[in-house]
Design a protein around this motif. Structure first.
Motif, PDB file in Angstrom:
ATOM      1  N   LEU A 261       1.071   3.969  -2.704  1.00 51.68           N
ATOM      2  CA  LEU A 261       0.236   5.154  -2.758  1.00 51.68           C
ATOM      3  C   LEU A 261       1.035   6.405  -2.419  1.00 51.68           C
ATOM      4  O   LEU A 261       0.698   7.505  -2.868  1.00 51.68           O
ATOM      5  CB  LEU A 261      -0.951   5.015  -1.799  1.00 51.68           C
ATOM      6  CG  LEU A 261      -2.082   4.079  -2.243  1.00 51.68           C
ATOM      7  CD1 LEU A 261      -3.036   3.823  -1.100  1.00 51.68           C
ATOM      8  CD2 LEU A 261      -2.805   4.683  -3.433  1.00 51.68           C
TER       9      LEU A 261
ATOM     10  N   ILE B  93      -9.741   7.768  -2.597  1.00 50.39           N
ATOM     11  CA  ILE B  93      -8.358   8.136  -2.902  1.00 50.39           C
ATOM     12  C   ILE B  93      -8.251   8.705  -4.320  1.00 50.39           C
ATOM     13  O   ILE B  93      -7.654   9.770  -4.544  1.00 50.39           O
ATOM     14  CB  ILE B  93      -7.442   6.908  -2.735  1.00 50.39           C
ATOM     15  CG1 ILE B  93      -7.508   6.395  -1.291  1.00 50.39           C
ATOM     16  CG2 ILE B  93      -6.007   7.249  -3.132  1.00 50.39           C
ATOM     17  CD1 ILE B  93      -6.864   5.035  -1.085  1.00 50.39           C
ATOM     18  N   ILE B  94      -8.843   8.002  -5.270  1.00 47.12           N
ATOM     19  CA  ILE B  94      -8.771   8.443  -6.664  1.00 47.12           C
ATOM     20  C   ILE B  94      -9.464   9.793  -6.827  1.00 47.12           C
ATOM     21  O   ILE B  94      -8.946  10.706  -7.503  1.00 47.12           O
ATOM     22  CB  ILE B  94      -9.384   7.391  -7.593  1.00 47.12           C
ATOM     23  CG1 ILE B  94      -8.543   6.105  -7.559  1.00 47.12           C
ATOM     24  CG2 ILE B  94      -9.497   7.913  -9.023  1.00 47.12           C
ATOM     25  CD1 ILE B  94      -9.188   4.928  -8.262  1.00 47.12           C
TER      26      ILE B  94
ATOM     27  N   LEU C 131      -5.655  -4.031  -1.354  1.00 45.95           N
ATOM     28  CA  LEU C 131      -6.921  -3.378  -1.689  1.00 45.95           C
ATOM     29  C   LEU C 131      -7.594  -2.863  -0.415  1.00 45.95           C
ATOM     30  O   LEU C 131      -7.652  -3.571   0.592  1.00 45.95           O
ATOM     31  CB  LEU C 131      -7.853  -4.377  -2.385  1.00 45.95           C
ATOM     32  CG  LEU C 131      -7.410  -4.830  -3.760  1.00 45.95           C
ATOM     33  CD1 LEU C 131      -8.370  -5.884  -4.271  1.00 45.95           C
ATOM     34  CD2 LEU C 131      -7.350  -3.654  -4.733  1.00 45.95           C
TER      35      LEU C 131
ATOM     36  N   ARG D  88       0.831  -1.204   0.000  1.00 50.60           N
ATOM     37  CA  ARG D  88       0.000   0.000   0.000  1.00 50.60           C
ATOM     38  C   ARG D  88       0.867   1.256   0.000  1.00 50.60           C
ATOM     39  O   ARG D  88       0.398   2.336  -0.385  1.00 50.60           O
ATOM     40  CB  ARG D  88      -0.929   0.016   1.212  1.00 50.60           C
ATOM     41  CG  ARG D  88      -2.092  -0.951   1.136  1.00 50.60           C
ATOM     42  CD  ARG D  88      -2.975  -0.828   2.372  1.00 50.60           C
ATOM     43  NE  ARG D  88      -3.549   0.500   2.477  1.00 50.60           N
ATOM     44  CZ  ARG D  88      -4.691   0.859   1.918  1.00 50.60           C
ATOM     45  NH1 ARG D  88      -5.374  -0.004   1.185  1.00 50.60           N
ATOM     46  NH2 ARG D  88      -5.165   2.079   2.086  1.00 50.60           N
TER      47      ARG D  88
ATOM     48  N   LYS E 164     -12.027   2.901   0.874  1.00 48.91           N
ATOM     49  CA  LYS E 164     -12.290   2.524  -0.508  1.00 48.91           C
ATOM     50  C   LYS E 164     -11.390   3.296  -1.456  1.00 48.91           C
ATOM     51  O   LYS E 164     -11.047   4.458  -1.230  1.00 48.91           O
ATOM     52  CB  LYS E 164     -13.753   2.793  -0.859  1.00 48.91           C
ATOM     53  CG  LYS E 164     -14.742   1.853  -0.204  1.00 48.91           C
ATOM     54  CD  LYS E 164     -16.162   2.172  -0.662  1.00 48.91           C
ATOM     55  CE  LYS E 164     -17.171   1.213  -0.048  1.00 48.91           C
ATOM     56  NZ  LYS E 164     -18.554   1.511  -0.486  1.00 48.91           N
ATOM     57  N   TRP E 165     -11.056   2.651  -2.554  1.00 48.27           N
ATOM     58  CA  TRP E 165     -10.227   3.282  -3.576  1.00 48.27           C
ATOM     59  C   TRP E 165     -10.873   4.542  -4.133  1.00 48.27           C
ATOM     60  O   TRP E 165     -10.184   5.484  -4.539  1.00 48.27           O
ATOM     61  CB  TRP E 165      -9.972   2.297  -4.718  1.00 48.27           C
ATOM     62  CG  TRP E 165      -8.739   1.487  -4.534  1.00 48.27           C
ATOM     63  CD1 TRP E 165      -8.672   0.175  -4.202  1.00 48.27           C
ATOM     64  CD2 TRP E 165      -7.393   1.944  -4.669  1.00 48.27           C
ATOM     65  NE1 TRP E 165      -7.359  -0.227  -4.122  1.00 48.27           N
ATOM     66  CE2 TRP E 165      -6.556   0.848  -4.403  1.00 48.27           C
ATOM     67  CE3 TRP E 165      -6.816   3.171  -4.978  1.00 48.27           C
ATOM     68  CZ2 TRP E 165      -5.167   0.936  -4.442  1.00 48.27           C
ATOM     69  CZ3 TRP E 165      -5.428   3.271  -5.012  1.00 48.27           C
ATOM     70  CH2 TRP E 165      -4.628   2.157  -4.753  1.00 48.27           C
TER      71      TRP E 165
END
Length: 481
Positions: free
Chosen positions: A170, A402-403, A477, A167, A398-399
């Motif tokens: 990131l 972040i996105i 994930l 992770r 959750k992704w």
């Protein structure tokens, strides 16, 4: 020490009523191996190089008598989206004259720093002076400052790799690293904050996390105190750390024998943090009190203006013009009140989780408090995103969060300088006049909405350092929360 909670002996675990083989038994946390960590740090190094190259586009090829880049620096820094505070501040703070910070400086009646004073806490001021020591141009200052700060960025990648495995990419590969790694002096303070989390959950030396919680917390508190002396924000993490200590860490297993709380440990944690911050600041305050005080006075006098891009400036348009003393006086009161209220809410929710789960989620609460700080402070500079990125690594959210945040941040990081360029060129720069102003609006309100959502998401999520350790299938994930 398979089957033993970090920081708790096997006998202590049995005493806590958690027998080996039970479903509640925690697995040992295993970070990346040496080879994987080396790859991670190498990747981070490449991203840092891209970050430097991005800012270096603004330097040279000519230099004037003061070492300022030319030609057309004032235009290029905005329209080429390569502006950095590091290069810009080469002129105007006596940095180019190699004046030691604070000692002979102060702040004048117009709110301008003079005589070597800078608007940053003392360790950042020392970093600025060291980066300029051998420089004769703003390009050299940028280069030497980058060389000084890069190890902190690499160390952060290493620490996050040990804490959260892959992770940590990131951090190592994030767009904000390219945009802001060398925009200002953020990398050292981020390293201090991440190191504090590391020593609490991994310890150090051969004993590692088997060291007593109090000992680990005191070192973490000292790191947060040092972080305060770089940039203020790590100080807000001291309160969640105190609550983690008073409740005895993971499920209360490190409470002193016969006690249901550890108030002395909590108080000492606070004293270590404050003592460290004071000890770092005292030499500068003694050597030049006016120059030392000027850095705090400058930040106190700073308004929520067009350069800050906080929600306060945009929500109160047009009343937030800098000549409206009444509105800015109200912002000066409302901003800290609402900010501290958000801290209280985060700690309350964290305490509720502690009562349900038995462990105070200090990393989650710290992440939420950081969101409150970024949202409600009167200044929200683009590079502050670097403060938040490690929380994306440490918290299993959750992704989508972040996105979305990276996209909103990109809109701000690019749009704000294009917009400043339009304003400087005296071209139409209204919200309906083009991409730049619209991107700024996306950045301002997109980040604001996401920070509110992240505040909630962080408080509901588990940290990657929380037991039980994630399985091999979900180690990268984010969990659904």
């Amino acid at each position: 020490m398979t089957g033993v909670t970090p920081g708790v002996t096997a006998s202590g675990k049995a005493a806590a009523g958690v027998p080996d083989g039970s479903p509640d038994r925690e697995k040992p946390v295993v970070g990346l191996g040496r080879a994987a960590l080396a790859v991670l740090v190498l990747i981070c190094g490449f991203t840092l190089f891209l970050g430097f190259a991005n800012k270096d586009r603004c330097t040279g090829p000519e230099f004037d008598a003061w070492g300022r880049s030319g030609p057309d620096f004032d235009t290029r820094k905005y329209m080429d989206v390569c502006y950095s505070d590091i290069q810009y501040l080469w002129i105007g703070r006596d940095i180019d004259k190699h004046v030691f910070p604070y000692v002979h400086g102060g702040i004048n009646e117009r709110g301008e720093m003079v005589g070597g004073a800078v608007e940053y806490p003392v360790l950042t001021g020392l970093m600025i002076w060291a980066g300029a020591l051998f420089a004769t141009t703003d390009a050299g200052f940028l280069l030497y400052s980058a060389l000084l700060m890069a190890p902190f960025g690499l160390a952060t990648a290493w620490l996050l790799g040990r804490l959260s495995r892959w992770r940590a990419l990131l951090w190592a590969l994030s767009p904000p690293m390219v945009l802001y790694a060398f925009h200002n002096w953020e990398l050292p303070v981020v390293a201090c904050a991440v190191a504090a989390v590391y020593v609490v959950h991994r310890g150090w030396g051969k004993r590692g996390a088997d060291r007593p919680l109090r000992q680990r917390a005191y070192v973490a508190a000292a790191l947060l105190g040092i972080g305060f002396a770089f940039k203020i924000y790590p100080a807000i993490f001291v309160l969640p750390l105190m609550l983690y200590v008073v409740t005895g860490g993971v499920r209360g297993r490190e409470l002193p024998e016969g006690r249901t709380s550890d108030v002395p440990g909590m108080v000492r944690t606070a004293l270590v943090a404050m003592g460290t911050a004071v000890a770092v600041n005292i030499p500068f305050a003694v050597a030049g009190f006016n120059g030392w005080l000027a850095s705090f006075a400058f930040q106190g006098m700073r308004k929520a203006d067009i350069s800050s891009n906080s929600i306060w400036f945009w929500a109160l348009r047009p009343s937030s013009n800098t000549d409206n003393a009444v509105v800015h006086g109200l912002i000066g009161i409302a901003s800290p009140v609402f900010m501290f209220a958000s801290f209280g809410v985060a700690c309350y929710v964290g305490w509720s989780r502690y009562q349900r789960e038995g462990t105070f989620p200090w990393v989650a609460v710290s992440a939420a408090m950081l969101c409150g700080f970024l949202l409600l402070h009167k200044v929200h500079s683009p590079q502050y995103t670097l403060w938040l990125v490690p929380m994306f690594v440490l918290m299993r959210i959750k992704w989508g969060w972040i996105i979305a945040y990276f996209f909103a941040d990109l809109a701000m990081g690019v749009g704000i300088f294009l917009w400043f360029g339009e304003i400087a060129a005296d071209r139409p720069a209204g919200i309906y006049d083009g991409f730049a102003a619209q991107a700024v609006m996306v950045g301002v309100w997109g980040r604001a909405g996401l920070l509110i959502g992240l505040f909630i998401a962080f408080l509901a999520a588990r940290s990657t350092v929380d037991p039980p350790l994630m399985t091999r299938q979900d180690e990268f994930l984010p969990a659904k929360s």
